[in-house]
Design a protein around this motif. Structure first.
Motif, mmCIF file in Angstrom:
data_model
loop_
_atom_site.group_PDB
_atom_site.id
_atom_site.type_symbol
_atom_site.label_atom_id
_atom_site.label_comp_id
_atom_site.label_asym_id
_atom_site.label_seq_id
_atom_site.Cartn_x
_atom_site.Cartn_y
_atom_site.Cartn_z
ATOM 1 N N THR A 48 11.259 5.430 2.870
ATOM 2 C CA THR A 48 9.923 5.965 3.127
ATOM 3 C C THR A 48 9.686 7.244 2.343
ATOM 4 O O THR A 48 10.637 7.933 1.976
ATOM 5 C CB THR A 48 9.769 6.250 4.644
ATOM 6 O OG1 THR A 48 8.544 6.959 4.869
ATOM 7 C CG2 THR A 48 10.902 7.082 5.205
ATOM 8 N N ASN A 49 8.405 7.571 2.151
ATOM 9 C CA ASN A 49 8.096 8.863 1.542
ATOM 10 C C ASN A 49 7.947 9.954 2.611
ATOM 11 O O ASN A 49 7.652 11.099 2.293
ATOM 12 C CB ASN A 49 6.835 8.773 0.666
ATOM 13 C CG ASN A 49 5.574 8.425 1.459
ATOM 14 O OD1 ASN A 49 5.453 8.728 2.637
ATOM 15 N ND2 ASN A 49 4.617 7.795 0.777
ATOM 16 N N ALA A 50 8.095 9.582 3.880
ATOM 17 C CA ALA A 50 8.137 10.504 5.024
ATOM 18 C C ALA A 50 6.784 11.124 5.385
ATOM 19 O O ALA A 50 6.734 11.977 6.272
ATOM 20 C CB ALA A 50 9.187 11.599 4.835
ATOM 21 N N LYS A 108 0.826 -1.223 0.000
ATOM 22 C CA LYS A 108 0.000 0.000 0.000
ATOM 23 C C LYS A 108 0.846 1.253 0.000
ATOM 24 O O LYS A 108 1.943 1.262 0.558
ATOM 25 C CB LYS A 108 -0.830 0.043 1.284
ATOM 26 C CG LYS A 108 -2.093 -0.726 1.225
ATOM 27 C CD LYS A 108 -2.946 -0.317 2.415
ATOM 28 C CE LYS A 108 -4.002 -1.353 2.664
ATOM 29 N NZ LYS A 108 -4.389 -1.456 4.038
ATOM 30 N N CYS A 109 0.281 2.330 -0.538
ATOM 31 C CA CYS A 109 0.972 3.610 -0.455
ATOM 32 C C CYS A 109 -0.046 4.749 -0.465
ATOM 33 O O CYS A 109 -1.136 4.614 -1.018
ATOM 34 C CB CYS A 109 1.957 3.774 -1.599
ATOM 35 S SG CYS A 109 2.985 5.233 -1.357
ATOM 36 N N ASN A 110 0.360 5.864 0.136
ATOM 37 C CA ASN A 110 -0.512 7.039 0.189
ATOM 38 C C ASN A 110 -0.085 8.128 -0.803
ATOM 39 O O ASN A 110 -0.648 9.200 -0.815
ATOM 40 C CB ASN A 110 -0.570 7.587 1.623
ATOM 41 C CG ASN A 110 0.787 7.516 2.297
ATOM 42 O OD1 ASN A 110 1.815 7.403 1.624
ATOM 43 N ND2 ASN A 110 0.809 7.570 3.603
ATOM 44 N N LEU A 111 0.938 7.873 -1.612
ATOM 45 C CA LEU A 111 1.269 8.747 -2.739
ATOM 46 C C LEU A 111 1.031 7.953 -4.036
ATOM 47 O O LEU A 111 0.831 6.741 -3.997
ATOM 48 C CB LEU A 111 2.717 9.244 -2.669
ATOM 49 C CG LEU A 111 3.090 10.145 -1.485
ATOM 50 C CD1 LEU A 111 4.537 10.607 -1.606
ATOM 51 C CD2 LEU A 111 2.157 11.339 -1.375
ATOM 52 N N ARG A 112 1.101 8.656 -5.128
ATOM 53 C CA ARG A 112 0.884 8.001 -6.436
ATOM 54 C C ARG A 112 1.943 8.487 -7.411
ATOM 55 O O ARG A 112 1.609 9.043 -8.463
ATOM 56 C CB ARG A 112 -0.515 8.367 -6.986
ATOM 57 C CG ARG A 112 -1.680 7.877 -6.160
ATOM 58 C CD ARG A 112 -1.893 6.370 -6.313
ATOM 59 N NE ARG A 112 -3.034 5.923 -5.526
ATOM 60 C CZ ARG A 112 -2.958 5.597 -4.230
ATOM 61 N NH1 ARG A 112 -1.804 5.652 -3.590
ATOM 62 N NH2 ARG A 112 -4.042 5.198 -3.591
ATOM 63 N N CYS A 113 3.225 8.319 -7.052
ATOM 64 C CA CYS A 113 4.300 8.824 -7.909
ATOM 65 C C CYS A 113 4.112 8.288 -9.333
ATOM 66 O O CYS A 113 3.895 7.078 -9.522
ATOM 67 C CB CYS A 113 5.646 8.400 -7.354
ATOM 68 S SG CYS A 113 5.864 8.973 -5.662
ATOM 69 N N THR A 114 4.222 9.181 -10.298
ATOM 70 C CA THR A 114 3.860 8.806 -11.669
ATOM 71 C C THR A 114 4.746 7.696 -12.213
ATOM 72 O O THR A 114 4.317 6.908 -13.040
ATOM 73 C CB THR A 114 3.968 10.023 -12.601
ATOM 74 O OG1 THR A 114 5.260 10.599 -12.441
ATOM 75 C CG2 THR A 114 2.897 11.050 -12.299
ATOM 76 N N TYR A 115 6.016 7.622 -11.734
ATOM 77 C CA TYR A 115 6.942 6.614 -12.250
ATOM 78 C C TYR A 115 6.804 5.283 -11.515
ATOM 79 O O TYR A 115 7.584 4.351 -11.736
ATOM 80 C CB TYR A 115 8.394 7.118 -12.162
ATOM 81 C CG TYR A 115 8.744 7.687 -10.798
ATOM 82 C CD1 TYR A 115 9.007 6.866 -9.727
ATOM 83 C CD2 TYR A 115 8.802 9.065 -10.603
ATOM 84 C CE1 TYR A 115 9.313 7.375 -8.487
ATOM 85 C CE2 TYR A 115 9.106 9.596 -9.364
ATOM 86 C CZ TYR A 115 9.353 8.745 -8.303
ATOM 87 O OH TYR A 115 9.639 9.265 -7.064
ATOM 88 N N CYS A 116 5.825 5.202 -10.597
ATOM 89 C CA CYS A 116 5.701 4.002 -9.771
ATOM 90 C C CYS A 116 4.277 3.442 -9.792
ATOM 91 O O CYS A 116 4.067 2.272 -10.085
ATOM 92 C CB CYS A 116 6.136 4.348 -8.347
ATOM 93 S SG CYS A 116 6.056 2.994 -7.170
ATOM 94 N N MET A 117 3.290 4.280 -9.478
ATOM 95 C CA MET A 117 1.909 3.796 -9.284
ATOM 96 C C MET A 117 0.968 4.443 -10.292
ATOM 97 O O MET A 117 1.171 5.588 -10.662
ATOM 98 C CB MET A 117 1.415 4.261 -7.919
ATOM 99 C CG MET A 117 1.929 3.485 -6.795
ATOM 100 S SD MET A 117 0.524 2.711 -5.977
ATOM 101 C CE MET A 117 1.340 2.184 -4.513
ATOM 102 N N PRO A 118 -0.119 3.768 -10.620
ATOM 103 C CA PRO A 118 -1.135 4.449 -11.434
ATOM 104 C C PRO A 118 -1.950 5.407 -10.556
ATOM 105 O O PRO A 118 -1.984 5.245 -9.330
ATOM 106 C CB PRO A 118 -2.014 3.300 -11.932
ATOM 107 C CG PRO A 118 -1.848 2.226 -10.915
ATOM 108 C CD PRO A 118 -0.480 2.378 -10.314
HETATM 109 FE FE1 SF4 Z 1 4.493 5.276 -3.060
HETATM 110 FE FE2 SF4 Z 1 5.902 6.929 -4.526
HETATM 111 FE FE3 SF4 Z 1 7.124 5.152 -2.888
HETATM 112 FE FE4 SF4 Z 1 5.845 4.355 -5.138
HETATM 113 S S1 SF4 Z 1 7.687 5.637 -4.994
HETATM 114 S S2 SF4 Z 1 5.735 3.392 -3.165
HETATM 115 S S3 SF4 Z 1 4.087 5.756 -5.165
HETATM 116 S S4 SF4 Z 1 5.859 6.908 -2.342
#
Ligand code: SF4
Ligand code: SAM
Length: 372
Positions: free
Chosen positions: A131-133, A54-64
């Motif tokens: 972590t994304n902090a 799970k994640c609470n961000l949606r970095c474009t290069y990682c998650m949709p």
């Molecule tokens: Fe979440 Fe961004 Fe880390 Fe991917 S890179 S897991 S979207 S914080």
């Protein structure tokens, strides 16, 4: 994996023989004490363990943008399974360093307890967290208290608009507060990971470095890899290590760091401000695509569901969770892990001339589901 009739199987927790979990045979000629060797003579001593997808961000290069289908809680390794697996890695297979990652590991509710258990079992083991902090401002002190050694924070921009464009969330201030608090409680050396995207944040490279140097953080630029859910990576679009150095040289003088790289993924450079003979600090560049370091790789990765991946780019996984949930011994778990690492590919296949070689096939899992 198909199994033939009559192959010995470990027992499930109910006591029945579970044919889907055959007894590990081990690698002929290798003893458990040989550790996580592969066919090319590399030995993995650095364990990357994902705690959640799970994640609470949606970095474009990682998650949709819409996120992914999250794993059910039962499918994640439990706190006890994690502690056991790390114990097998450290005590039987020569793991010397542990990195907890995700997804976003801070979203896991029992994170502090997991770290406390790991620290109690392994007083000397370096344990770091990627972590994304987000939320780190509230959790940093407890993580330090539990025994976390250090953090790596991902931060791609210091501009709220660019940060929101890259992560699809407007949370820059909260991330900066998390980093500040981690440094304050002593979770250093703080390392900052940045991915540059052409035309979005690549011009910010010198500003990011200035910011990190002023705070005593070690900045590392990571080349964008084709591991995003949107399949948006292109060779023309990616910012290469060479591009990063050229950007940084607009403001700084770079000289190769005389310290040995010692298997580290980042190539380190000493950074000088123009006219100064004293280095202001160092910067790392992780050039997984254009200057791969596969020959020196020491990593073994475990996904949040307990699957071994011998390489970020693997198409194969080996299940340890089923063994952990059977009556298998620690030695059997170690043997299966060893089998998985023996098959580690020599290289990831992107380092062809041209790089966008048609025979590179992106793995099904995204970076967030592997554990970066
Ligand atoms: Fe979440 Fe961004 Fe880390 Fe991917 S890179 S897991 S979207 S914080
Ligand atoms: N959520 C945490 C974070 O962002 O730090 C931990 C997991 S994240 C998958 C780990 C690292 O992978 C981050 O530094 C992130 O920037 C990096 N990453 C994700 N997708 C990537 C990609 N396609 N190419 C290069 N690095 C990537």
């Amino acid at each position: 994996m198909g199994i033939s009739l009559g192959m010995p199987a470990v027992r499930s927790r109910t006591g029945a023989a579970d044919a889907s979990v055959p007894v590990p045979a081990g690698v002929p000629g290798l003893a458990v004490s040989d550790g996580l060797m592969d066919r090319f003579g590399r030995r993995a001593t650095d364990m990357r363990l994902s705690l959640t997808d799970k994640c609470n961000l949606r970095c474009t290069y990682c998650m949709p943008a819409e996120g992914l289908q999250w794993l059910a809680k039962d499918n994640l390794l439990s706190r006890g399974e994690i502690v056991r697996l790390v114990r097998v890695g450290v005590e039987q297979l020569g793991i010397r360093e542990l990195r907890l990652t995700g997804g976003e590991p801070l979203v896991r509710a029992d994170l502090v307890d997991i770290i406390a258990d790991l620290r109690a079992a392994h007083p000397e083991l370096p344990i770091s967290l990627t972590t994304n902090a987000l939320g780190l401002d509230r959790k940093a002190a407890a993580l330090k208290e539990a025994g976390l050694t250090r953090i790596n924070v991902s931060l791609d921009s210091l501009h709220p608009g660019t940060f929101a464009q890259l992560t699809r969330r407007p949370f820059l201030e909260r991330v900066l507060a998390g980093i500040e608090e981690a440094a304050r409680v002593g979770l250093g050396l703080v390392k900052i990971n940045a991915v540059l995207m052409r035309g979005i944040n690549d011009a910010e490279a010198p500003d990011l470095l200035d910011w990190a140097l002023q705070r005593g953080f070690e900045l590392r630029f990571i080349e964008q890899m084709p591991l995003d859910a949107d399949h948006g990576w292109t060779r023309e679009g990616m910012v290469t290590a060479g591009d990063v150095r050229a950007r940084l040289r607009e403001r700084f003088v770079l000289a190769p760091d005389p310290r040995s790289r010692d298997g580290a993924p980042a190539e380190r450079w000493q950074v000088f401000r123009p006219g100064s003979a004293e280095p202001a600090g160092t910067v790392g560049i992780i050039a997984s695509v254009t200057e791969p370091f596969c020959a020196d790789c020491r990593r073994t990765r475990i996904t949040a569901e307990g699957q071994v991946r011998s390489c970020l780019f693997s198409h194969e996984e080996t299940d340890l969770r089923a063994l952990l949930r059977s009556d298998a011994s620690d030695e059997q778990v170690a043997l299966r892990w060893q089998e998985a690492m023996w098959g580690k590919p020599k290289a990831h296949g992107m380092d062809h001339v041209g790089l966008d070689a048609e025979d590179y096939v992106q793995p099904d899992r995204t970076m967030s589901a592997i554990g970066g």
